[in-house]
Enzyme design. Sequence first.
Site, PDB file in Angstrom:
ATOM      1  N   SER A   3       0.813  -1.201   0.000  1.00  0.00           N
ATOM      2  CA  SER A   3       0.000   0.000   0.000  1.00  0.00           C
ATOM      3  C   SER A   3       0.867   1.282   0.000  1.00  0.00           C
ATOM      4  O   SER A   3       1.616   1.499  -0.949  1.00  0.00           O
ATOM      5  CB  SER A   3      -0.899  -0.085   1.236  1.00  0.00           C
ATOM      6  OG  SER A   3      -1.984   0.757   1.129  1.00  0.00           O
ATOM      7  N   LYS A  56      -0.789  -4.040  -3.291  1.00  0.00           N
ATOM      8  CA  LYS A  56      -2.111  -3.497  -2.956  1.00  0.00           C
ATOM      9  C   LYS A  56      -2.241  -2.148  -3.643  1.00  0.00           C
ATOM     10  O   LYS A  56      -1.599  -1.181  -3.253  1.00  0.00           O
ATOM     11  CB  LYS A  56      -2.262  -3.340  -1.450  1.00  0.00           C
ATOM     12  CG  LYS A  56      -3.568  -2.627  -1.087  1.00  0.00           C
ATOM     13  CD  LYS A  56      -3.793  -2.558   0.404  1.00  0.00           C
ATOM     14  CE  LYS A  56      -5.066  -1.788   0.709  1.00  0.00           C
ATOM     15  NZ  LYS A  56      -4.819  -0.354   0.936  1.00  0.00           N
ATOM     16  N   GLN A  91      -8.564   3.297   0.271  1.00  0.00           N
ATOM     17  CA  GLN A  91      -9.796   3.190   1.056  1.00  0.00           C
ATOM     18  C   GLN A  91     -10.107   4.499   1.767  1.00  0.00           C
ATOM     19  O   GLN A  91      -9.198   5.265   2.083  1.00  0.00           O
ATOM     20  CB  GLN A  91      -9.665   2.093   2.122  1.00  0.00           C
ATOM     21  CG  GLN A  91      -9.766   0.678   1.591  1.00  0.00           C
ATOM     22  CD  GLN A  91      -8.569   0.264   0.775  1.00  0.00           C
ATOM     23  OE1 GLN A  91      -7.443   0.632   1.085  1.00  0.00           O
ATOM     24  NE2 GLN A  91      -8.785  -0.492  -0.290  1.00  0.00           N
TER      25      GLN A  91
END
Lengths: 486, 486
Positions: A305, A330, A334
Amino acid sequence: MKKRTVVVLVLLAMVCGSGLTFALTGSSLANQAALGQGVLASAASGLKPDEVKKLGTALDLIQSNYYQDVDRTKLLDGAINGMTQSLDDPYSSYMGKKTAEEFEETIEGSFSGIGAEVSSENGNVVVVSPIKGSPAEKAGIRAKDVILTVNGESLHGLELNDAVAKIRGPKGSEAKLTIKRSGSAAPIEYTIIRDDVDVETVKAHMEPGKIGVIEITQFSLNTGERFKQELSTLEKEGMKGLVIDVRNDPGGVLSVVIDIAEQFVPKGKVIVQVEDKNKKRDQTLSKGSGKPYPVTLLMNKGSASASEILAGALQQSAGAKLMGENSFGKGTVQTSFNKQFDDGSLLKITIAKWLTPNGSWIHQKGLKPDIAVAQPDYFSVAPINKNATLKFNMNSDDVKNAQVMLDGLGYKPGRKDGYFDEKTASAVKSFQKAQKLGVTGAVDAKTAEALETELIKKIRDPKYDNQLKSAIAEVQKEITAAASKH
Amino acid sequence: MKKRTVVVLVLLAMVCGSGLTFALTGSSLANQAALGQGVLASAASGLKPDEVKKLGTALDLIQSNYYQDVDRTKLLDGAINGMTQSLDDPYSSYMGKKTAEEFEETIEGSFSGIGAEVSSENGNVVVVSPIKGSPAEKAGIRAKDVILTVNGESLHGLELNDAVAKIRGPKGSEAKLTIKRSGSAAPIEYTIIRDDVDVETVKAHMEPGKIGVIEITQFSLNTGERFKQELSTLEKEGMKGLVIDVRNDPGGVLSVVIDIAEQFVPKGKVIVQVEDKNKKRDQTLSKGSGKPYPVTLLMNKGSASASEILAGALQQSAGAKLMGENSFGKGTVQTSFNKQFDDGSLLKITIAKWLTPNGSWIHQKGLKPDIAVAQPDYFSVAPINKNATLKFNMNSDDVKNAQVMLDGLGYKPGRKDGYFDEKTASAVKSFQKAQKLGVTGAVDAKTAEALETELIKKIRDPKYDNQLKSAIAEVQKEITAAASKH
């Protein structure tokens, strides 16, 4: 085959104890809700009558007919959980109040407690180090202290997480600790008032040759500021090159990683691109100016991420080399919504993809290192089951683990496939001789424990960290190459 | 370690192809809805306003913000799924229309198709046997026919389930099959009109000594009638003792197993007890009269639910011996509700516990056999990976599997732990000699295939079915013992 790792034995559990894979949030908690509501405003409609009927029918059928008592709130939470699960996206999830609070603490990079990193050793809870400025440090807790009891409750034999749960507590509450310290015969008592403690998400040191190393363990809200402090300190000390270590860094807050990347990416170049449902791309361009010294980024399969955003930005817009292993993969962003619920629950939803500066989506693929450097196999070997003695002509995963450990410690077990042959037996004998154990050539519980203890020492010793050493060597090479050009 | 089994290679897939673990339903489909509604009537209330608000907020947040298009129906189905999951009960579940239809077919024990059991052999779909009275049998399809194409589509290389899906189809539709049959050079063409076909859930035969064997593969709605037919036929043939084989029988309909048990349990004795949420027990007493001949029940860890009800009833109320392995351990009763939804979906809910006649709840424990008989290890050995040749001094799971196969076929590999030693090599040589293969002592792809083929032959041969043989021997012993008393 299930692979537990010896690293479990040495793993440091932050007293915060919250989950490791947390979300890359699109904005700080403060304005997430606002963002969410803005989007919502255009589409909010609520449940339609036939939807209310279907959900209500299901809920009533279950509650009336299930063979055990059913908690209606649990069913409702289950329903929202089920909605997120139907998306088939592991990063969209619904959290009840307690999990939501832990999640927010992780995002914020702080928690309330005494502020000590602890690990578990032979059933004892041992302080690895008190966090700077924390109540634990101020009270005088030291590294290697064994915490025997908290408020009268023994911690002996507890799982590390359970022990940590007992040490933690709300700000202002009292933790009475009994400590065993080598050098003092009697246990020492401390009374510590718990307080908000910042997790140390950034650690830095200077290697010989003026090569700085900054390790980022997660991208929490306070991580950007901490990174700038450490970077500035290293630069003032005359740093000539930098290794940024994001191994096992699960990610964090998008704005924070952008802040960090901006210090290395020249003005106007792309740091990251965020692509929404309608394929509209929003590029974040650097307002920084780049650095004159070489930088490498060290990553592994636990770098996810935000770590990968940093890796992509440094590689593609700042000329940094990526080293280590393929990253996690990833590639989504979000946002969490909690203001919409009045019971403390939180809905984390994947709202966008992010792309690297050159436009690639690394989701489920990860970034490839420019220079691949693996960690030796003994870094991920499983502990040996100590119920049975391993000996000649046996064949098992335990033998395999013992062989990997022997090999890692420089003894030559001949093979590492789990078959205990003559060479394995003589390697065990050499190890036992060196450790002043009975020289039997068989791995009994004592020998197994000695193997693990020695191996953990080696794993903890930075001079055996191949990946870090390679990253430093690469920076050194680039410093030398740049110098020869002048 | 993941354990695939050679049994996969020989596993018969019923053309119905539906799931193996289906529910023990509390009543027939015809009156389940009624039962459900009856219970419902006392408690129905629908969603409360705050529940409607919370669920609607979550649904809207996800639909408005998720980074991909979201199917609203899928979210709603996900919500109901999530409700059942929150119960933490693997037997309560929500099914969409298609899965619900398959579930109902399994309960009914019938499906629409051509009616042939097929298996997969070397990438070919081979008919094991046409089902009696089915369109396939009427058309002249025979055992060992290879089905090459269905309506022009080749089945070669397909997974068995995918091939079965192509062969199946709605009642009245046409399946054009091209068949390869040994003995005819050219492929044969058949056009078969699909029809409703009863799954053969009961198979019976008579062993020497007038010992009957009835195998029940699942307890579908038509299983009780079929069992009575087969039992009556065996009795007319002068059966002196009976083995009921419920190995790998996942269960079925409660009323059906009660019907079957009733034929063995003397009048007034308990067959099963059902206990509701309020601990109220409802005993089902037999209206039958028992049998004069000895009965044993053969079970294994795949015998679940209705199979276990039968086992408990026969053991505790009919004096039958349980033989084989510990059973699965499912001690709950489900009812399915579908009339409450107007879209074909179905909610299966655990409504009660069931207890054996003596009152024990076997959930997650299973029933213990009175006489434990294991199947040899080669019944569950995994196929050998054929990419690499296995040879002396290698050590792997593949070697282990080869050793288990060699041992099962009567060659002596010395060890079965995965280390390829000299004895293993000579066992391989003996096997290769017997099979007229090149005698190398190493397991290449050809040798591995020959091992598997020979082993499958042995597994399929009833004379190597230790468990069945022991069950028959036990019945024989009881017949003899009873005779000597007279």
